[in-house]
Design a protein around this motif. Structure first.
Motif, mmCIF file in Angstrom:
data_model
loop_
_atom_site.group_PDB
_atom_site.id
_atom_site.type_symbol
_atom_site.label_atom_id
_atom_site.label_comp_id
_atom_site.label_asym_id
_atom_site.label_seq_id
_atom_site.Cartn_x
_atom_site.Cartn_y
_atom_site.Cartn_z
ATOM 1 N N SER A 360 0.874 -1.270 -0.051
ATOM 2 C CA SER A 360 -0.062 0.062 -0.028
ATOM 3 C C SER A 360 0.812 1.178 -0.043
ATOM 4 N N THR A 361 2.158 1.164 0.064
ATOM 5 C CA THR A 361 2.950 2.368 0.399
ATOM 6 C C THR A 361 2.870 3.179 -1.220
ATOM 7 N N ILE A 362 2.569 2.552 -2.430
ATOM 8 C CA ILE A 362 2.539 3.148 -3.469
ATOM 9 C C ILE A 362 0.906 3.638 -3.937
ATOM 10 N N LYS A 363 0.007 3.395 -2.928
ATOM 11 C CA LYS A 363 -1.336 4.045 -3.165
ATOM 12 C C LYS A 363 -1.394 5.469 -3.635
ATOM 13 N N PRO A 364 -0.423 6.401 -2.751
ATOM 14 C CA PRO A 364 -0.506 7.726 -3.046
ATOM 15 C C PRO A 364 -0.382 8.058 -4.609
ATOM 16 N N ALA A 365 0.564 7.295 -5.305
ATOM 17 C CA ALA A 365 0.957 7.505 -6.729
ATOM 18 C C ALA A 365 -0.501 7.243 -7.416
ATOM 19 N N ILE A 366 -1.025 5.884 -7.028
ATOM 20 C CA ILE A 366 -1.981 5.678 -7.962
ATOM 21 C C ILE A 366 -3.386 6.717 -7.857
ATOM 22 N N ALA A 367 -3.397 7.181 -6.293
ATOM 23 C CA ALA A 367 -4.260 8.357 -6.064
ATOM 24 C C ALA A 367 -3.948 9.527 -7.006
ATOM 25 N N LEU A 368 -2.744 10.004 -6.984
ATOM 26 C CA LEU A 368 -2.624 11.030 -8.017
ATOM 27 C C LEU A 368 -2.612 10.723 -9.442
ATOM 28 N N ALA A 369 -2.672 9.548 -9.892
ATOM 29 C CA ALA A 369 -2.778 9.293 -11.291
ATOM 30 C C ALA A 369 -4.266 9.461 -11.697
ATOM 31 N N ALA A 370 -4.994 8.924 -10.710
ATOM 32 C CA ALA A 370 -6.611 8.795 -10.897
ATOM 33 C C ALA A 370 -7.072 10.229 -10.973
ATOM 34 N N LEU A 371 -6.498 11.274 -9.853
ATOM 35 C CA LEU A 371 -6.770 12.570 -9.956
ATOM 36 C C LEU A 371 -6.588 13.214 -11.281
ATOM 37 N N SER A 372 -5.300 12.849 -11.638
ATOM 38 C CA SER A 372 -4.623 13.483 -12.698
ATOM 39 C C SER A 372 -5.383 13.341 -14.215
#
Length: 633
Positions: A360-372
């Motif tokens: 789950s450490t990479i969830k911030p990257a997936i969150a930013l990708a989905a927002l962007s």
């Protein structure tokens, strides 16, 4: 009358002669008279001089023939031996310091026993005699010494060949005392490395060692008795650390004995390195992880801390570790076997080469990708589905049941259902799909080498449809995208990549090339600064990054890392529990940065097989931050 006339004539001649000048007499002398005057001079001087010169030339010729023909070979050897020889003065290797100037590596004077091939006797009987004496002094096998002497007794090389390194002082003195009976054997002054707190810094600094024959081809200008960097910083900065040897120019006789000193060429020391590493932080992190391993009963872990403002690596810890002083002192066969046979692989640099599911450490990257990418916005609510997302006969569970969540809460509570949905799609949410997820993973440095300034780095893996078909011989499925969205499945990353990604989130979206050396100080006084190098930047809107950062701050305030909320500074972070193997074991991850508003440090902690992130990696992080921002000062 006739007599009177004749007498008169003599009188007249005599009278006329006595009245002449000498010059007139000589000029008017008859041939007979001239011969009578010159002949005595030739006989007395010129004949003597002629025979003397003839005898001298004859004797000189005999001497030349004797020296060139009879004694020629002897005097050629003497002439070859009596020459100007340059005795190498080893240049000190550059030292290494941490960012505050504390020494991490020192040079300790040492002596090697070496063979000078040109001085080795050509007679095997003599070399065997020398071998016996040397073997006794150095406590070596006589046959080994003799073999080495014999293999060098036809060479005209002046370059020393190593016989035994780091010999004792009394052994060196004995060899010097008996130098006249040990032709071809010499003592060479050198230095070995002393690594301060070796096990704590060994995976960063590496070690040096005597150059091997196979390395000479790739490294011109080295002697067989030189040291060369083998691992870590010692290897990657070899061209700076290595100095330029000097020479003591002396006249030697045919036995190699010094007759007189001609001159000295002073050596040029290697450059010193100033590391970006904070030595005290490195020790604290090492000690904290050692403590948690004892509590969890595990033995392997890694951690990396980075300054998010410039990409400088502040700490890089690997456990288990090894003492690089073992290699500096020529490691024994037993010690080396112990290291390579250890199942926990103490020589392995986990921080840069270990490939782990990031969870789950990479969830911030997936969150930013989905927002962007417009898959969601910051207000989008996704239902928790009772803890299980079902596609046909397949189900994908959450680690616990979550209620409806927006992106901030999903990050803070590590909501798997939320990230399944935005990654692979579900219901009316289309999802990113693997191609777009890979794009954003790559922007944050996943699946790519960072280019850190030591060797051995792994790239990790961010798969896609083609990769699976090429390697697994299967088509990509939506389930693969679900797993990739939560850092599982085929996805893998190194602790360094995780820490560098965290630093990019902390600083507002700039991914720096991480580096361990900040300055190079040359012997001339010149200082070379290692400037920050940007790998990627401005790929995400600042307002969207702020949303992700807020979710990571919420992780501390009300999410999965609440033990950190009572620290003296504000921290943001993300826990990670990554499954591995087939026994449902999990790695414990925690990423963080602090202070929240103006980050100075970003850190990733991994405890292999440590259970859930909050149970082992979070306590390490708390202890380190408590010291770093409080007790240290």
């Amino acid at each position: 009358m006739n007599i009177g006339i004749m007498t008169k004539r003599r009188y007249i001649v005599s009278k006329n002669t006595s009245g002449m000048e000498i010059e007139d007499y000589v000029l008017s002398a008859t041939e007979k008279e001239a011969a009578r005057m010159e002949k005595p001079l030739e006989k007395k001087w010129f004949d003597f001089l002629w025979w003397f010169l003839l005898l001298f030339v004859f004797l000189l010729g005999l001497r030349v023939i004797f020296l060139t023909v009879v004694k020629g070979a002897y005097y050629k050897d003497v002439s070859d031996g009596n020459s100007i020889r340059s005795i190498v003065i080893k240049a000190p290797r550059g030292r290494i310091f941490d960012r505050s100037g504390k020494s991490l590596v020192n040079n300790v004077p040492s002596m090697d026993a070496v063979i000078i091939p040109v001085d080795v006797p050509r007679d095997s009987v003599k070399t065997k005699e020398i071998a016996g004496k040397v073997a006794f002094i150095l406590n070596m096998n006589e046959a080994d010494v003799w073999t080495k002497l014999e293999s060098n007794n036809t060479s005209k090389s002046l370059n020393p060949v190593l016989l035994k390194e780091n010999i004792q002082q009394d052994q060196a003195l004995t060899i010097l005392e008996k130098a006249n009976t040990l032709a071809g054997i010499s003592i060479e002054k050198t230095a070995i490395r002393d690594y301060v707190d070796g096990p704590i810094f060994s995976h960063i600094l590496g070690y040096d060692g005597k150059i091997e024959q196979k390395e000479l081809a790739q490294n011109q200008g080295y002697l067989l008795t030189d040291y060369i960097g083998k691992q870590g910083i010692e290897k990657s900065y070899e061209k700076y650390l290595r100095g330029v040897h000097g020479a003591d120019q002396v006249e030697v006789d045919s036995m190699g004995n010094t007759k007189r000193e001609v001159g000295i060429i002073n050596p040029k020391p290697g450059s010193d390195l100033i590391m970006s590493i904070d030595g005290d932080l490195q020790k604290k992190l090492y000690d904290s992880i050692t403590g948690i391993l004892q509590k969890t009963g595990t033995s392997t872990a890694s951690a990396v801390a980075i300054d998010p403002r410039n990409g400088q690596v502040l700490a890089m810890v690997n456990l288990p570790s090894y003492d690089n002083n073992l290699f500096a002192n020529k490691i024994s066969g037993n010690d080396y076997a112990s290291l390579i046979n250890n199942p926990d692989k103490p020589l392995f640099n986990r921080a840069i080469a270990g490939e782990y599911p990031p969870g789950s450490t990479i969830k911030p990257a997936i969150a930013l990708a989905a927002l962007s990418e417009g898959v969601i916005d910051q207000s989008t609510i996704i239902d928790g589905l009772g803890g299980t997302l079902r596609i046909g006969s397949y189900s994908f569970g959450d680690w616990k049941t979550h209620g409806p969540s927006d992106v901030r809460i999903a990050i803070a509570e590590s909501n798997d259902i939320f990230f399944y949905t935005i990654g692979g799609g579900y219901g009316n949410i289309q999802g990113l799909g693997m191609n777009r997820m890979k794009k954003w993973y790559n922007l944050f440095g996943f699946g790519l080498a960072s280019g850190i300034d030591i060797g051995g780095e792994s790239e990790g893996l961010i798969p896609d449809e083609k990769w699976k078909m090429d390697n697994i011989k299967e088509k990509w499925s939506v389930g693969n995208s679900y797993h990739a969205a939560i850092g599982q499945g085929f996805v893998s990353a190194t602790p360094l990549q995780i820490a560098n990604f965290t630093a990019a989130i902390a600083n507002g979206g700039t991914l720096y090339k991480p580096h361990l050396v900040s300055q190079i100080k040359k012997g001339t006084g010149e200082i070379i600064d290692i400037d920050p190098e940007i790998l990627s930047a401005n790929f995400a809107a600042p307002e969207l990054l702020s949303v992700v950062r807020e979710g990571m701050r919420k992780t501390i305030l009300s999410g999965t890392a609440q033990p950190l909320k009572d620290l003296p500074i504000e921290v943001a972070g993300k826990t990670g529990t990554a499954q591995f193997g087939t026994e449902d074991k999990t790695h414990a991850w925690f990423i963080s940065f602090a202070p929240y508003e103006n980050p100075e440090i970003a850190m990733a902690v991994l405890v292999e097989g440590g259970g859930e992130g909050h149970s082992s990696s979070v306590p390490v992080t708390k202890e380190v931050y408590q010291w770093y921002f409080g007790d240290r000062n």
